[in-house]
Design an enzyme around this catalytic site. Structure first.
Site, PDB file in Angstrom:
ATOM      1  N   ASP A 353     -39.429  14.552  55.185  1.00  0.00           N
ATOM      2  CA  ASP A 353     -39.335  15.924  54.685  1.00  0.00           C
ATOM      3  C   ASP A 353     -40.082  16.079  53.357  1.00  0.00           C
ATOM      4  OD1 ASP A 353     -37.334  14.222  53.579  1.00  0.00           O
ATOM      5  OD2 ASP A 353     -36.316  15.958  52.740  1.00  0.00           O
ATOM      6  N   GLU A 354     -40.569  17.277  53.141  1.00  0.00           N
ATOM      7  CA  GLU A 354     -41.100  17.719  51.843  1.00  0.00           C
ATOM      8  C   GLU A 354     -42.130  16.758  51.254  1.00  0.00           C
ATOM      9  OE1 GLU A 354     -37.358  20.298  50.193  1.00  0.00           O
ATOM     10  OE2 GLU A 354     -37.166  18.118  50.121  1.00  0.00           O
TER      11      GLU A 354
END
Length: 548
Positions: A353-354
């Site tokens: 993620d991210e």
């Protein structure tokens, strides 16, 4: 987010409240529509439809959470549990182990330990019967109670254990009581029902994690995802990489000593969870959220990247390992090998993620290769929904965390494509399931970047229809993540988990058509009696009819 599937007919509302609270069906809150037809007495029907039978006010409440798939009151006297009540285990060691667990679970509330006896042929007492031919499914069970005893039958130890959790709620939270005369046939909606715990932002020692495992077991969850690394800390020992815990584990959000789990402590948690039929899924977050690893081993970064320092803030998206260096994949292999050796479960989480400092091609290539490494060690990779970009070689499970209204362009389509290529989804959208989000603007702890998350909102959604265009069977389960940016103690965790965690448990367990906020809120309020007895520091959030 529109509350999908929560409109309830006036007759059905009143009927369920009659069964669950012991009141007559008149005067229940109305949401419009016609009542369902009455059901013949004695038939086995769904939990909500079974409630159409008239009840008298003398009937005690049945505030069961999660609501069983099928439940009916059979009438007549229930079974009084006393110090002389035997617990009988039939079917082998797994049944005996669950019987011992039952006596331990009930002892604090009863004030005494029930005797565990051999199987025998007697039908009196509390009988736990493990029968592989029971036809209850991998986690289902049947519970029959009457004046002579209680019989819980299941095809697996997990099913027996879940039946025991229901039995706990059929008894009062304090002192001896009577199990009402009921017939329950139950099994979960989804096979993957997870609680997530972030131990990277703030480290939680073994006893706190065990307490969380106990709470998950109480509500029939069967997975625990441990978020073991992030920018603020690395929390698991890896042989041959001593600086991960010597340096990477030495801080946390806001500063402080941090901490980590040794090999022995992690295995202790895995065993503790397994005894409660919960599988631990370890997660290390890569290629972003990697600052703690980079502080320990700066060579994991790319040449020319800014120097790395210990990080104690809460911003995201700034760190990365170098995805073009072979040494990075040697590191990933070493970490995954260690986790695989310590983890008997099928899944290992690899984050994803991210990762905002990587190009889309570099990110997709890393997630595909990291997924392959996990498979090489005999496990299945789990990652966040961005990893749908990895293509056919990507993760086996994708955790859908982006709120539907905050998705990056094209993400929904990439997720649908990944499902068609064989991936399955664990639904945990932040605007419905992130239990670190504030209840409202008065909540002391938590964040609210995904919006405020009331008890009603966290309950009132359908994982199967949250995203557009999902094929049937795409969703394998749900997760209730607890991120710890603002959580320092077990009381902090309690206050944000409760009362919302049981609602997510019910979403994962109970058929969608049986779930209605109008009657769930009554059952949820009844759970407070048990939390008070357990000393849990829950929040009396708005929207729930608390009795005191």
């Amino acid at each position: 987010m529109v509350h999908r599937g929560v409109v309830r007919a006036v007759g059905a509302v009143g009927a369920v409240l009659a069964l669950l609270t012991g009141c007559s069906s008149g005067g229940a809150a109305s949401s419009g529509g016609a009542a369902p037809p009455p059901t013949a007495a004695g038939s086995t029907v769904s939990a909500s439809a079974a409630a159409s039978a008239e009840q008298t006010p003398a009937v005690p409440p049945l505030g069961l959470v999660p609501l069983p798939a099928q439940l009916r009151r059979t009438g007549g006297a229930g079974y009084p549990v006393t110090a002389a009540t035997p617990v009988r285990a039939r079917g082998g060691a797994a049944a005996t182990a669950v019987a011992m667990d039952l006596t331990a679970l009930l002892r604090p509330s009863l004030g005494f330990a029930l005797p565990v006896e051999g199987a025998g042929s007697a039908a009196t007492g509390i009988v736990l019967e493990l029968d592989p031919k029971a036809g209850t499914g991998p986690e289902g069970y049947r519970l029959e109670s009457g004046p002579t005893g209680v019989v819980i039958t299941a095809g697996t130890g997990a099913g027996l254990y879940h039946g025991v959790q229901t039995l706990r709620q059929l008894l009062p939270p304090k002192g001896p009581g009577t199990v009402p005369a009921v017939s329950i046939a139950d099994r979960p909606r989804y096979g993957y029902r997870s609680g997530g715990l972030d131990v990277a932002r703030h480290f939680f020692p073994v006893p706190v994690v065990k307490r969380y495992i106990d709470l998950l077991a109480q509500y029939k969850f069967n997975y625990l995802r441990l978020h073991l690394s992030d920018d603020q800390g690395w929390r698991i020992a890896v042989p041959g990489l001593p600086r991960l815990t010597g340096i990477g584990a030495s801080t946390q959000v806001g500063g402080g000593a941090g901490g980590y789990y040794t090999d022995a402590q992690y295995r202790e948690l895995v065993a503790y969870a397994a005894a409660r039929y919960i599988t631990v899924v370890p997660e290390v977050d890569l290629p972003g959220h990697a600052n703690a690893a980079l502080t320990a081993y700066p060579d994991l970064g790319c040449a020319g990247d800014a120097p790395v320092h210990p990080y104690t803030g809460t911003d995201v998206g700034f760190s990365r390992v170098c995805t073009t260096e072979e040494s990075t994949y040697t590191f990933v292999d070493q970490v995954v090998a260690a986790l695989a050796a310590m983890t008997p479960g099928r899944y290992i989480g690899i984050g994803g993620d991210e990762a905002q400092t990587l190009s889309a091609p570099a990110y997709a290539a890393f997630m595909a290769r990291a997924s392959a490494i996990v498979r090489e060690h005999g496990k299945l990779p789990l990652a966040w929904d961005e990893a749908a970009a990895a293509g056919k070689g990507g993760p086996a499970l994708l955790g859908v965390w982006h709120p539907a209204l905050q998705q990056p362009a094209g993400l929904n389509d990439r997720i649908v494509t990944a499902v068609k290529d064989g991936a399955r989804l664990v639904m945990e959208p932040a605007d419905q399931a992130y239990l670190d989000q504030k209840y409202d603007d008065s909540t002391r702890l938590g964040l609210h970047w995904a919006g405020y998350l009331s008890v009603e909102k966290s309950y009132s959604w359908d994982p199967d229809t949250y995203l557009d265009g999902l094929p049937a069977g795409a969703v394998t389960g749900i997760e209730a993540p607890m991120w710890s940016e603002t959580m320092h103690s077990e009381r902090d965790l309690d206050s944000m988990l409760l009362p919302r965690l049981p609602g997510l448990a019910e979403i994962g367990w109970t058929p969608q058509q049986e779930r209605y906020w109008d009657e769930y809120q009554q059952r949820l309020a009844d759970q407070a009696r048990y939390w008070d007895a357990q000393g849990l520091a829950y929040t009396k959030a708005d929207g729930v009819p608390w009795t005191k």
